[in-house]
Scaffold this active site. Structure first.
Site, PDB file in Angstrom:
ATOM      1  N   ASP A  23     -36.410  10.915   6.262  1.00 32.66           N
ATOM      2  CA  ASP A  23     -36.281   9.567   5.012  1.00 32.66           C
ATOM      3  C   ASP A  23     -36.910   9.905   4.194  1.00 32.66           C
ATOM      4  O   ASP A  23     -38.653  10.612   3.769  1.00 32.66           O
ATOM      5  CB  ASP A  23     -36.095   8.494   5.481  1.00 32.66           C
ATOM      6  CG  ASP A  23     -35.787   7.630   4.638  1.00 32.66           C
ATOM      7  OD1 ASP A  23     -34.859   7.889   4.098  1.00 32.66           O
ATOM      8  OD2 ASP A  23     -36.082   6.551   4.920  1.00 32.66           O
ATOM      9  N   ASN A  25     -35.949  11.543   0.767  1.00 29.78           N
ATOM     10  CA  ASN A  25     -35.780  12.276  -0.460  1.00 29.78           C
ATOM     11  C   ASN A  25     -35.086  12.310  -1.967  1.00 29.78           C
ATOM     12  O   ASN A  25     -35.682  13.076  -2.635  1.00 29.78           O
ATOM     13  CB  ASN A  25     -34.389  13.223  -0.311  1.00 29.78           C
ATOM     14  CG  ASN A  25     -35.044  14.030   1.134  1.00 29.78           C
ATOM     15  OD1 ASN A  25     -36.085  14.098   1.456  1.00 29.78           O
ATOM     16  ND2 ASN A  25     -33.404  14.856   2.280  1.00 29.78           N
ATOM     17  N   TRP A  28     -38.227  11.023  -3.957  1.00 23.33           N
ATOM     18  CA  TRP A  28     -38.627  11.666  -4.485  1.00 23.33           C
ATOM     19  C   TRP A  28     -38.981  12.644  -5.605  1.00 23.33           C
ATOM     20  O   TRP A  28     -39.560  12.764  -6.206  1.00 23.33           O
ATOM     21  CB  TRP A  28     -39.139  12.853  -3.271  1.00 23.33           C
ATOM     22  CG  TRP A  28     -39.737  14.422  -3.341  1.00 23.33           C
ATOM     23  CD1 TRP A  28     -41.229  14.431  -3.124  1.00 23.33           C
ATOM     24  CD2 TRP A  28     -39.698  15.423  -3.795  1.00 23.33           C
ATOM     25  NE1 TRP A  28     -41.860  15.597  -3.674  1.00 23.33           N
ATOM     26  CE2 TRP A  28     -40.566  16.242  -4.026  1.00 23.33           C
ATOM     27  CE3 TRP A  28     -38.627  15.780  -4.690  1.00 23.33           C
ATOM     28  CZ2 TRP A  28     -40.317  17.519  -4.661  1.00 23.33           C
ATOM     29  CZ3 TRP A  28     -37.741  16.781  -5.018  1.00 23.33           C
ATOM     30  CH2 TRP A  28     -39.566  17.586  -5.261  1.00 23.33           C
ATOM     31  N   ASN A  71     -23.757   7.668   6.013  1.00 19.87           N
ATOM     32  CA  ASN A  71     -24.137   8.492   4.786  1.00 19.87           C
ATOM     33  C   ASN A  71     -22.806   8.349   3.915  1.00 19.87           C
ATOM     34  O   ASN A  71     -22.356   9.142   2.887  1.00 19.87           O
ATOM     35  CB  ASN A  71     -24.549   9.637   5.013  1.00 19.87           C
ATOM     36  CG  ASN A  71     -26.639   9.280   5.141  1.00 19.87           C
ATOM     37  OD1 ASN A  71     -27.226  10.450   6.197  1.00 19.87           O
ATOM     38  ND2 ASN A  71     -27.477   7.943   4.456  1.00 19.87           N
ATOM     39  N   ARG A 197     -37.802   1.162  10.212  1.00 19.34           N
ATOM     40  CA  ARG A 197     -35.991   1.429  11.055  1.00 19.34           C
ATOM     41  C   ARG A 197     -35.737   2.888  11.690  1.00 19.34           C
ATOM     42  O   ARG A 197     -36.565   3.041  11.598  1.00 19.34           O
ATOM     43  CB  ARG A 197     -35.312   0.923  10.097  1.00 19.34           C
ATOM     44  CG  ARG A 197     -34.903   1.569   9.148  1.00 19.34           C
ATOM     45  CD  ARG A 197     -33.981   0.682   8.403  1.00 19.34           C
ATOM     46  NE  ARG A 197     -33.878   1.435   7.290  1.00 19.34           N
ATOM     47  CZ  ARG A 197     -34.248   0.436   5.737  1.00 19.34           C
ATOM     48  NH1 ARG A 197     -34.824  -0.987   5.670  1.00 19.34           N
ATOM     49  NH2 ARG A 197     -33.936   0.874   4.776  1.00 19.34           N
ATOM     50  N   GLU A 210     -42.247   6.882  22.123  1.00 16.94           N
ATOM     51  CA  GLU A 210     -43.021   6.606  21.163  1.00 16.94           C
ATOM     52  C   GLU A 210     -42.610   6.604  20.257  1.00 16.94           C
ATOM     53  O   GLU A 210     -41.481   7.739  19.342  1.00 16.94           O
ATOM     54  CB  GLU A 210     -44.555   7.477  21.122  1.00 16.94           C
ATOM     55  CG  GLU A 210     -44.674   8.222  22.103  1.00 16.94           C
ATOM     56  CD  GLU A 210     -45.219   6.385  23.035  1.00 16.94           C
ATOM     57  OE1 GLU A 210     -45.864   4.930  22.343  1.00 16.94           O
ATOM     58  OE2 GLU A 210     -44.616   5.267  24.617  1.00 16.94           O
TER      59      GLU A 210
HETATM   60  C1  FPP Z   1     -32.497  11.038   3.795  1.00 18.63           C
HETATM   61  O1  FPP Z   1     -33.091  10.456   2.518  1.00 18.63           O
HETATM   62  C2  FPP Z   1     -31.777  12.381   3.651  1.00 18.63           C
HETATM   63  C3  FPP Z   1     -30.846  12.678   4.007  1.00 18.63           C
HETATM   64  C4  FPP Z   1     -29.757  11.350   4.201  1.00 18.63           C
HETATM   65  C5  FPP Z   1     -30.538  14.014   3.928  1.00 18.63           C
HETATM   66  C6  FPP Z   1     -31.150  14.877   4.894  1.00 18.63           C
HETATM   67  C7  FPP Z   1     -31.460  15.964   4.503  1.00 18.63           C
HETATM   68  C8  FPP Z   1     -32.059  16.893   4.331  1.00 18.63           C
HETATM   69  C9  FPP Z   1     -33.340  16.827   4.414  1.00 18.63           C
HETATM   70  C10 FPP Z   1     -31.715  18.228   3.929  1.00 18.63           C
HETATM   71  C11 FPP Z   1     -32.166  19.474   5.308  1.00 18.63           C
HETATM   72  C12 FPP Z   1     -31.432  19.600   6.011  1.00 18.63           C
HETATM   73  C13 FPP Z   1     -31.407  20.392   7.249  1.00 18.63           C
HETATM   74  C14 FPP Z   1     -30.380  20.313   8.590  1.00 18.63           C
HETATM   75  C15 FPP Z   1     -30.436  21.897   6.781  1.00 18.63           C
HETATM   76  P1  FPP Z   1     -32.544   9.196   1.334  1.00 18.63           P
HETATM   77  O2  FPP Z   1     -31.797  10.401   0.417  1.00 18.63           O
HETATM   78  O3  FPP Z   1     -31.548   8.247   2.315  1.00 18.63           O
HETATM   79  O4  FPP Z   1     -33.945   8.983   0.171  1.00 18.63           O
HETATM   80  P2  FPP Z   1     -33.711   8.021  -0.340  1.00 18.63           P
HETATM   81  O5  FPP Z   1     -34.587   6.644   0.864  1.00 18.63           O
HETATM   82  O6  FPP Z   1     -35.325   8.063  -0.971  1.00 18.63           O
HETATM   83  O7  FPP Z   1     -33.365   7.345  -1.046  1.00 18.63           O
END
Ligand code: FPP
Length: 257
Positions: A23, A25, A28, A71, A197, A210
Site C-alpha cells: 500500500d 503507491n 508516493w 479495486n 487494517r 504475525e
Molecule cells: C495500493 O496502493 C496498491 C495497488 C492497488 C497496486 C499494487 C501494484 C503494484 C505494487 C504494482 C506491481 C505489482 C505486481 C505484482 C507486478 P494505493 O494505490 O492504494 O496507494 P494509496 O493508498 O497511497 O492511494
C-alpha cells in the site's frame, strides 16, 4: 531455500509463508505531483527486491496483494493502467523468475481479468510449474470474502449433488475449497503505507499470522524494511492457543508442519 532453517522452541525463525499488502503507491506519486499510475510503476522495484530477498532467506511462499476485489471501484483509467502494468511486468520478468527457480501462481477471480492478462498468467504458470525454490503467489481480483463465499458455494454444490454430507463439513474440508487450498497458513503479514487494517486480504489464512505494519510507502520499501519485518517475526513467541510454558516445552512446532 536455506539448508537448515533456524528455529527457536522448535518453531521456524524465518517465516515460511509471507503475505504482503503493498500500500502507498498513490500517496508516493501524489507527493511527487505525479499521476497515481506512476506510483504503481514505481511499485515494481520493491516487488523484485522482495522476491529476491525472500527466496534468499528461505521463505517458501510469498503472496502479494496486487489487486483486490474492491479495486474494481477505482477510476477506469487507473484500472486499465494497472492491468497493462501487470501484463508488461509478467512478460518482462517471467524468464528471470523461472531461471531463479520461482514458481508463479495466481489466485483471484481471474475470469474477470482481460484475455491478454489471462494468456500471460497461463504462460507464466505453465513455464514455472516445476520450480520449487519459492512459490510467488499473486492475488489479483482477489478478496477474502470472495474466497470464503466461493468455498461455501462449492461445498453446497457437493451436498446438493449428494457427494458430501453436511455433517462432514469441518475446517479441513472448508479449507480445501478455498483458492488458497494449496498454501500453508500465513506466518507473517506485512502491510506498507501506514494503515493498520487487513482490507479483505487472506481472511482464512491469517488466523494465526504475525502482523507487521510499516509506515513506509510501498515504492520506498527497502531491503532494510523487510529485514526489520523478519526481525520482528523472529522475536515473536507463536503460541497457537497454547500457554507460554507449553510452547517452551516444544508444543507449538507441530502447528508449523
Ligand atoms: C495500493 O496502493 C496498491 C495497488 C492497488 C497496486 C499494487 C501494484 C503494484 C505494487 C504494482 C506491481 C505489482 C505486481 C505484482 C507486478 P494505493 O494505490 O492504494 O496507494 P494509496 O493508498 O497511497 O492511494
Amino acid at each position: 531455500m536455506a539448508a537448515v532453517a533456524p528455529t527457536r522452541d522448535g518453531v521456524a525463525l524465518v517465516p515460511r509463508h509471507v503475505a504482503v499488502i503493498m500500500d502507498g503507491n498513490g500517496r508516493w506519486a501524489r507527493a511527487r505531483a505525479l499521476p497515481r499510475q506512476a506510483g504503481h510503476k514505481a511499485g515494481i522495484a520493491p516487488v523484485r527486491l522482495m522476491v529476491e530477498q525472500c527466496a534468499q532467506a528461505g521463505v517458501e511462499t510469498l503472496t502479494l496483494f496486487a489487486f483486490s476485489s474492491e479495486n474494481w471501484r477505482r477510476p477506469p483509467a487507473e484500472i486499465g493502467a494497472l492491468m497493462r502494468l501487470f501484463v508488461e511486468a509478467l512478460k518482462r520478468e517471467v524468464a528471470e523468475l523461472h531461471e531463479n527457480g520461482i514458481r508463479l501462481r495466481f489466485i483471484g477471480d481471474l475470469d474477470a481479468l482481460g484475455p491478454e492478462l489471462n494468456t500471460a498468467i497461463g504462460h507464466a504458470e505453465a513455464l514455472t510449474r516445476d520450480n520449487r525454490r519459492m512459490d510467488l503467489v499473486l492475488a489479483v481480483a482477489y478478496g477474502g470474502h470472495w474466497d470464503l463465499a466461493g468455498a461455501a458455494r462449492r461445498l453446497a454444490e457437493e451436498v446438493e449433488a449428494g457427494s458430501l454430507e453436511s455433517a462432514d463439513i469441518d475446517e479441513s474440508r472448508f479449507a480445501d475449497m478455498l483458492a488458497t487450498r494449496d498454501l500453508r497458513p500465513v506466518d507473517l503479514l506485512i502491510r506498507s503505507g501506514g494503515e493498520r487494517r487487513i482490507s479483505n486480504f487472506l481472511l482464512w489464512d491469517i488466523a494465526y499470522s504475525e502482523l507487521y505494519f510499516s509506515d513506509v510507502l510501498w515504492p520506498d520499501f527497502s531491503a532494510g524494511d523487510l529485514e526489520a519485518a523478519f526481525a520482528y517475526f523472529a522475536q515473536r513467541q507463536r503460541r497457537f492457543g497454547r500457554t507460554s510454558d507449553q510452547v517452551v516445552g516444544g508444543g507449538a512446532a507441530e502447528e508449523q508442519q
